[in-house]
Design a protein around this motif. Structure first.
Motif, PDB file in Angstrom:
ATOM      1  N   ALA A  82     -24.372 102.321 -11.854  1.00 14.53           N
ATOM      2  CA  ALA A  82     -24.221 101.917 -12.618  1.00 14.53           C
ATOM      3  C   ALA A  82     -24.525 102.626 -13.976  1.00 14.53           C
ATOM      4  CB  ALA A  82     -24.274 100.458 -13.414  1.00 14.53           C
ATOM      5  N   ARG A  83     -25.316 102.782 -13.831  1.00 14.38           N
ATOM      6  CA  ARG A  83     -26.555 103.393 -15.529  1.00 14.38           C
ATOM      7  C   ARG A  83     -26.478 104.828 -15.411  1.00 14.38           C
ATOM      8  NH1 ARG A  83     -31.653 100.543 -15.085  1.00 14.38           N
ATOM      9  NH2 ARG A  83     -31.662 101.861 -13.177  1.00 14.38           N
ATOM     10  N   ARG A  84     -25.506 105.182 -14.157  1.00 13.22           N
ATOM     11  CA  ARG A  84     -25.272 106.844 -13.966  1.00 13.22           C
ATOM     12  C   ARG A  84     -23.838 106.742 -14.542  1.00 13.22           C
ATOM     13  NH1 ARG A  84     -24.018 111.930 -11.494  1.00 13.22           N
ATOM     14  NH2 ARG A  84     -22.245 111.570 -10.137  1.00 13.22           N
ATOM     15  N   TRP A  85     -22.359 106.173 -14.150  1.00 12.07           N
ATOM     16  CA  TRP A  85     -21.254 105.672 -14.547  1.00 12.07           C
ATOM     17  C   TRP A  85     -21.865 105.493 -15.494  1.00 12.07           C
ATOM     18  CZ3 TRP A  85     -17.591 108.562 -11.643  1.00 12.07           C
ATOM     19  CH2 TRP A  85     -17.314 108.616 -10.664  1.00 12.07           C
ATOM     20  N   THR A  86     -22.016 105.160 -16.683  1.00 13.27           N
ATOM     21  CA  THR A  86     -21.605 104.277 -18.266  1.00 13.27           C
ATOM     22  C   THR A  86     -22.430 104.874 -18.947  1.00 13.27           C
ATOM     23  OG1 THR A  86     -23.490 102.342 -17.305  1.00 13.27           O
ATOM     24  CG2 THR A  86     -20.887 102.088 -16.983  1.00 13.27           C
ATOM     25  N   GLN A  87     -22.702 106.056 -18.421  1.00 10.12           N
ATOM     26  CA  GLN A  87     -23.820 106.524 -20.450  1.00 10.12           C
ATOM     27  C   GLN A  87     -22.973 107.366 -20.909  1.00 10.12           C
ATOM     28  OE1 GLN A  87     -25.452 110.893 -18.714  1.00 10.12           O
ATOM     29  NE2 GLN A  87     -24.758 109.741 -16.241  1.00 10.12           N
ATOM     30  N   GLY A  88     -21.389 107.636 -20.679  1.00  7.36           N
ATOM     31  CA  GLY A  88     -20.395 107.752 -22.208  1.00  7.36           C
ATOM     32  C   GLY A  88     -19.356 108.159 -21.536  1.00  7.36           C
ATOM     33  N   SER A  89     -18.441 109.261 -21.893  1.00  9.33           N
ATOM     34  CA  SER A  89     -17.564 108.784 -20.865  1.00  9.33           C
ATOM     35  C   SER A  89     -17.261 110.136 -20.527  1.00  9.33           C
ATOM     36  CB  SER A  89     -16.353 109.987 -22.542  1.00  9.33           C
ATOM     37  OG  SER A  89     -17.102 110.698 -22.562  1.00  9.33           O
ATOM     38  N   LEU A  90     -15.725 109.688 -19.461  1.00 10.02           N
ATOM     39  CA  LEU A  90     -16.024 110.287 -18.358  1.00 10.02           C
ATOM     40  C   LEU A  90     -14.560 111.308 -18.640  1.00 10.02           C
ATOM     41  CD1 LEU A  90     -15.263 108.940 -14.019  1.00 10.02           C
ATOM     42  CD2 LEU A  90     -14.392 110.570 -15.044  1.00 10.02           C
ATOM     43  N   LEU A  91     -14.741 112.721 -18.280  1.00  7.46           N
ATOM     44  CA  LEU A  91     -13.650 113.845 -18.420  1.00  7.46           C
ATOM     45  C   LEU A  91     -13.595 114.186 -17.331  1.00  7.46           C
ATOM     46  CD1 LEU A  91     -12.731 116.439 -19.984  1.00  7.46           C
ATOM     47  CD2 LEU A  91     -14.855 117.250 -20.431  1.00  7.46           C
ATOM     48  N   TRP A  92     -12.382 114.439 -17.403  1.00  6.58           N
ATOM     49  CA  TRP A  92     -11.730 114.825 -16.097  1.00  6.58           C
ATOM     50  C   TRP A  92     -11.265 116.785 -16.633  1.00  6.58           C
ATOM     51  CZ3 TRP A  92      -6.625 114.581 -13.250  1.00  6.58           C
ATOM     52  CH2 TRP A  92      -7.008 115.151 -12.053  1.00  6.58           C
ATOM     53  N   ALA A  93     -11.629 117.744 -16.695  1.00  5.59           N
ATOM     54  CA  ALA A  93     -11.557 119.003 -16.913  1.00  5.59           C
ATOM     55  C   ALA A  93     -10.769 119.773 -15.794  1.00  5.59           C
ATOM     56  CB  ALA A  93     -12.020 120.373 -17.181  1.00  5.59           C
ATOM     57  N   CYS A  94      -9.062 119.888 -15.515  1.00  3.60           N
ATOM     58  CA  CYS A  94      -8.061 119.972 -14.696  1.00  3.60           C
ATOM     59  C   CYS A  94      -7.010 120.040 -15.247  1.00  3.60           C
ATOM     60  CB  CYS A  94      -8.112 118.997 -13.158  1.00  3.60           C
ATOM     61  SG  CYS A  94      -6.973 119.988 -11.709  1.00  3.60           S
ATOM     62  N   ARG A  95      -6.078 121.082 -15.207  1.00  6.01           N
ATOM     63  CA  ARG A  95      -4.694 121.655 -15.368  1.00  6.01           C
ATOM     64  C   ARG A  95      -3.989 120.460 -14.812  1.00  6.01           C
ATOM     65  NH1 ARG A  95      -1.230 125.204 -17.016  1.00  6.01           N
ATOM     66  NH2 ARG A  95      -3.501 126.752 -17.162  1.00  6.01           N
ATOM     67  N   SER A  96      -3.162 120.063 -15.047  1.00  7.70           N
ATOM     68  CA  SER A  96      -2.475 118.882 -14.686  1.00  7.70           C
ATOM     69  C   SER A  96      -1.692 119.285 -13.492  1.00  7.70           C
ATOM     70  CB  SER A  96      -1.069 118.195 -15.371  1.00  7.70           C
ATOM     71  OG  SER A  96      -0.334 117.422 -15.252  1.00  7.70           O
ATOM     72  N   PRO A  97      -2.154 117.839 -12.504  1.00  9.10           N
ATOM     73  CA  PRO A  97      -1.654 118.459 -11.401  1.00  9.10           C
ATOM     74  C   PRO A  97       0.470 117.952 -10.925  1.00  9.10           C
ATOM     75  CG  PRO A  97      -3.029 116.698 -10.944  1.00  9.10           C
ATOM     76  CD  PRO A  97      -3.195 117.046 -12.010  1.00  9.10           C
ATOM     77  N   LEU A  98       0.564 117.171 -11.952  1.00  6.41           N
ATOM     78  CA  LEU A  98       1.544 116.803 -11.982  1.00  6.41           C
ATOM     79  C   LEU A  98       3.024 116.909 -13.079  1.00  6.41           C
ATOM     80  CD1 LEU A  98       0.190 112.490 -12.516  1.00  6.41           C
ATOM     81  CD2 LEU A  98       0.495 114.110 -10.816  1.00  6.41           C
ATOM     82  N   ARG A  99       2.396 118.136 -14.360  1.00  3.37           N
ATOM     83  CA  ARG A  99       3.296 118.107 -14.723  1.00  3.37           C
ATOM     84  C   ARG A  99       2.224 119.812 -14.722  1.00  3.37           C
ATOM     85  NH1 ARG A  99       2.973 114.522 -19.833  1.00  3.37           N
ATOM     86  NH2 ARG A  99       0.477 114.304 -19.570  1.00  3.37           N
ATOM     87  N   PRO A 100       2.863 120.788 -14.379  1.00  7.73           N
ATOM     88  CA  PRO A 100       2.224 122.416 -13.500  1.00  7.73           C
ATOM     89  C   PRO A 100       2.316 122.591 -15.342  1.00  7.73           C
ATOM     90  CG  PRO A 100       3.287 121.840 -12.158  1.00  7.73           C
ATOM     91  CD  PRO A 100       4.062 120.926 -12.934  1.00  7.73           C
TER      92      PRO A 100
END
Length: 207
Positions: free
Chosen positions: A65-83
């Motif tokens: 829980a501490r690991r996952w709530t230490q701040g924001s979660l960012l996913w850096a990826c070109r959109s797989p839905l809108r190329p």
């Protein structure tokens, strides 16, 4: 026991996909740590859930829980839905959802218990009897597992408590005054520095 809220907030479909990936990562981490994990998804479409409740229980629950709530979660990826979409950074909120002091008692007729064999702590030993228990909430289909108790009776109680926490969390999010919690969580991570970072279609951790 710890309970987390994951939300795409008011983000686009890519944020829902990020929630979906994050839930799988949390479940995988919990399994490796012999931590029982129960998940309730809300507002799901073909891309992923708009929000989800995760209940973690076991010796490693606090660390995960501490690991996952230490701040924001960012996913850096070109959109797989809108190329052709130029945006590559997608944020989701992951926050602690405090456990209620008292949760509603589940009707016995609404819960089905299933016993099964599961490995012991550290995955080193196999139970000789089917002492692990899965509690299924029949009306909703939600499930919670307990395998860390020393008896089937104890695991039934643990699974029931985890299931109650899961259902309570989902009910709280359904109430109008908790919509602000979802929105605030998402707005906060958009403005703040990212904690956990992942990249690419495989949702690989960065750093």
């Amino acid at each position: 026991m710890r309970r987390l809220l994951l939300t795409a907030g008011r983000g686009p479909a890519e944020c829902r996909l990020a929630v979906k990936h994050a839930l799988q990562r949390i479940a995988d981490e919990a399994e490796l740590a012999d931590c029982d994990c129960a998940i309730a998804r809300g507002g799901a479409d073909r891309h992923g859930p708009a929000s989800a409740i995760v209940v973690l229980d076991g010796p490693a629950a606090d660390d995960i829980a501490r690991r996952w709530t230490q701040g924001s979660l960012l996913w850096a990826c070109r959109s797989p839905l809108r190329p052709h979409h130029q945006r590559k950074n997608w944020f989701i909120g992951v926050v602690d959802l405090p456990l209620s002091a008292q949760t509603a008692t589940l009707a016995a007729t609404d819960v089905r218990f299933e016993s099964f064999r599961a490995g012991g702590p550290g995955g080193q030993h196999q139970n000789k009897t089917e002492s692990a228990v899965r509690a299924v909430h029949v009306p909703s289909g939600l499930t919670a597992i307990a395998r860390d108790g020393r008896s089937q009776h104890r695991n039934k109680a643990l699974a029931l408590a985890r299931l109650a926490a899961l259902l309570d969390g989902r009910a709280r999010l359904a109430e109008a005054h908790h919509i602000s919690l979802i929105q605030a969580a998402h707005d906060r991570v958009e403005r703040g520095a990212a904690g956990l970072r992942f990249e690419g279609p495989a949702f690989r951790p960065i750093g």
